[in-house]
Design a protein around this motif. Structure first.
Motif, PDB file in Angstrom:
ATOM      1  N   ASN A 405       0.777   6.959  -3.552  1.00  0.00           N
ATOM      2  CA  ASN A 405       1.783   6.493  -4.506  1.00  0.00           C
ATOM      3  C   ASN A 405       1.806   7.283  -5.810  1.00  0.00           C
ATOM      4  OD1 ASN A 405       2.669   4.516  -2.752  1.00  0.00           O
ATOM      5  ND2 ASN A 405       1.404   2.900  -3.636  1.00  0.00           N
ATOM      6  N   GLY A 410       9.594   9.107  -3.374  1.00  0.00           N
ATOM      7  CA  GLY A 410       9.279   7.982  -2.497  1.00  0.00           C
ATOM      8  C   GLY A 410      10.204   7.916  -1.306  1.00  0.00           C
ATOM      9  N   GLU A 431       4.895   3.151  -1.529  1.00  0.00           N
ATOM     10  CA  GLU A 431       6.169   3.179  -2.265  1.00  0.00           C
ATOM     11  C   GLU A 431       7.100   4.254  -1.699  1.00  0.00           C
ATOM     12  OE1 GLU A 431       4.752   3.797  -6.206  1.00  0.00           O
ATOM     13  OE2 GLU A 431       3.991   1.747  -6.425  1.00  0.00           O
TER      14      GLU A 431
END
Length: 479
Positions: A405, A410, A431
């Motif tokens: 993350n 993302g 994410e």
């Protein structure tokens, strides 16, 4: 040398300026076609024809619009060999990839949305006093701008849902890889697609691309490409209160746990890292491996990477072809130099590359694998879009999730484990808009596609695409 043409009002036409740019084969560096350099005059002609066609096209029953897409799909299938060769020549990608992925997916895109529109239902809500029902109407004239890495694949992914929902389309393929969009123009003519329903304009992003985005007569923009360009489109579109769909860059992590099927995982992650020379926004570029199996994974992975065959993309025996351009090749090489400066240890990639004479000047590059790069360094944070990946180890789940993350992007991720509970647990915490578990690039066209953070805005695919290209209207009737 072939001279490509725009597709406006159902006909192939020259650019009004009569100006053209070169289309180059990246595997040989030879110019094999000339591309129209379209401008605002061509755009006005295209929008005029689209607006004229819209009332009749949007008024057709969905089943009739779908029938045109089915016919186009069948003609793409009939011309699969020609289209695959054209894609390979235009992009430098292996012809086998074009035959088995790019062109078949273009066929599937047209078929899928043709069938999906017949299943596209609206909602109704009843109470003791009234009933509300929802209508979904096409927006009008919409713009679709597609990238260079998967030309026909992503071009059809955008225009199919736009057309089948009743919109008329102004489409711009990348000026770097326009050839199969031009061939699709001919297919649309053969299929009898009504004039003005689809218009394909060739040219550069700063010229015709910007003109499409700036034009207030275009009711929505669907764009796939770089994050910086996506930001500009958002800035221009915001004051217009116009719908935008932005599928942007990625810096995708893969998390490999000790209980995975190691041989399968290595094989799939080699494919995930270097398919299409790493020039796919979904490619894995940051590989995190549990410490207890790190050395074994590294050994197997590097061995398989070294065995990849790089060379003439029209030779079916080769796994990797050429990068798209001299500029892009230099960009990737600059990141290789940077990785060394940032303390990375090169595991493979500097081996001598043997090429046929015809390809000696082509934009070829061996796949590069580094280890020991800090997670916050530029090579691990910036999208490279080429055959360069980094390996790093992690000690536990929390560290793996944190590493994954720690990115402004993302788009997609993958998790490799045989522990189903762990897969669900981590999958919900990563994410990214897409999480693959024990697979990569497994695409069901019904599912939403898109990213979080700097990887985009909105979702494509399935009902998400049909909703994007329609305007919702609620009608309330009191009993």
């Amino acid at each position: 040398m072939e001279i490509l043409a725009n597709y406006i009002n159902g006909e192939l036409s020259k650019p009004q300026s009569n100006n053209y740019i070169d289309d180059q084969n990246p595997a040989t560096t030879k110019v094999f076609a000339k591309i129209p350099l379209s401008d605002e005059i061509d755009l006005k002609f295209a929008i005029d024809s689209a607006e004229k066609a819209f009332p009749q096209w949007s008024g057709l029953p969905a089943k009739e619009r779908a029938a045109y897409l089915i016919k186009i799909s069948a003609l793409i299938n009939d011309n699969l060999e020609e289209l695959a060769l054209a894609e390979s020549i235009d992009t430098g990608k292996p012809i086998q990839l074009a035959k088995t992925v790019d062109i078949p997916r273009a066929i599937s895109n047209m078929e899928f949305f043709a069938h999906a529109i017949t299943q596209f239902s609206s909602e109704s809500h009843a109470n003791e006093k009234s009933i509300n029902y929802t209508l979904r109407k096409p927006l009008g004239v919409v713009g679709c701008i597609s990238p260079w890495n998967l030309p026909l694949y992503l071009f059809t992914w955008k225009i199919a849902p736009a057309l089948v929902t009743g919109n008329c389309v102004i489409a711009k393929p990348s000026e770097i890889t326009p050839y199969t969009a031009f061939l699709l123009s001919k297919i649309c003519i053969e299929a009898g697609l009504p004039k003005g329903v689809l218009n394909i304009l060739h040219g550069t992003g700063p010229e015709i691309g910007n003109a499409i985005v700036q034009n207030k007569r275009i009711k929505a923009i669907s764009f796939t490409g770089g994050t910086d360009t996506g930001k500009k489109i958002a800035e221009i579109s915001a004051p217009m209160f116009r719908k935008i769909s932005l599928e942007l860059g990625g810096k995708n992590p893969a998390l490999v746990f000790a209980d995975c099927d190691l041989n399968k995982t290595v094989e799939e992650l080699v494919r995930a890292s270097f398919s299409n020379q790493g020039e796919i926004c979904l490619c894995s570029s940051r590989l995190y491996i549990e410490k207890s199996i790190y050395e074994e994974f590294k050994s197997l992975f590097v061995e398989k990477v070294k065995n990849l065959k790089i060379g003439n993309p029209t030779n079916a025996a080769n796994n990797m072809g050429a990068l798209i351009s001299a500029q892009h090749l230099e960009k990737v090489k600059s990141y290789i130099r940077l990785a060394k400066e940032e303390g990375g240890h090169l595991l493979c990639g500097d081996e001598k590359l043997e090429l046929e004479k015809e390809n000696s000047k082509g934009y070829f590059l061996r796949p590069h694998v580094f280890e020991n790069l800090p997670n916050h360094c530029k090579v691990n944070q910036e999208e490279i879009f080429g055959p360069l990946v980094s390996l790093n180890s992690f000690r536990n789940e929390n560290e793996a999730i944190r590493f994954a993350n720690e990115s402004d992007y993302g788009l997609a991720s993958s998790i490799w484990t045989n522990d189903l509970s762990r897969a669900h647990r981590i999958g919900s915490k990563i994410e990214t808009g897409i999480v693959w578990i024990n697979c990569w690039m497994n695409r069901d066209l019904r599912t939403p596609f898109g990213g979080m953070k700097n990887s985009g805005l909105g979702r494509e695919g399935g009902l998400e695409a049909l909703r994007f290209f329609t305007e919702t209207k609620n009608i309330c009737i009191q009993f």
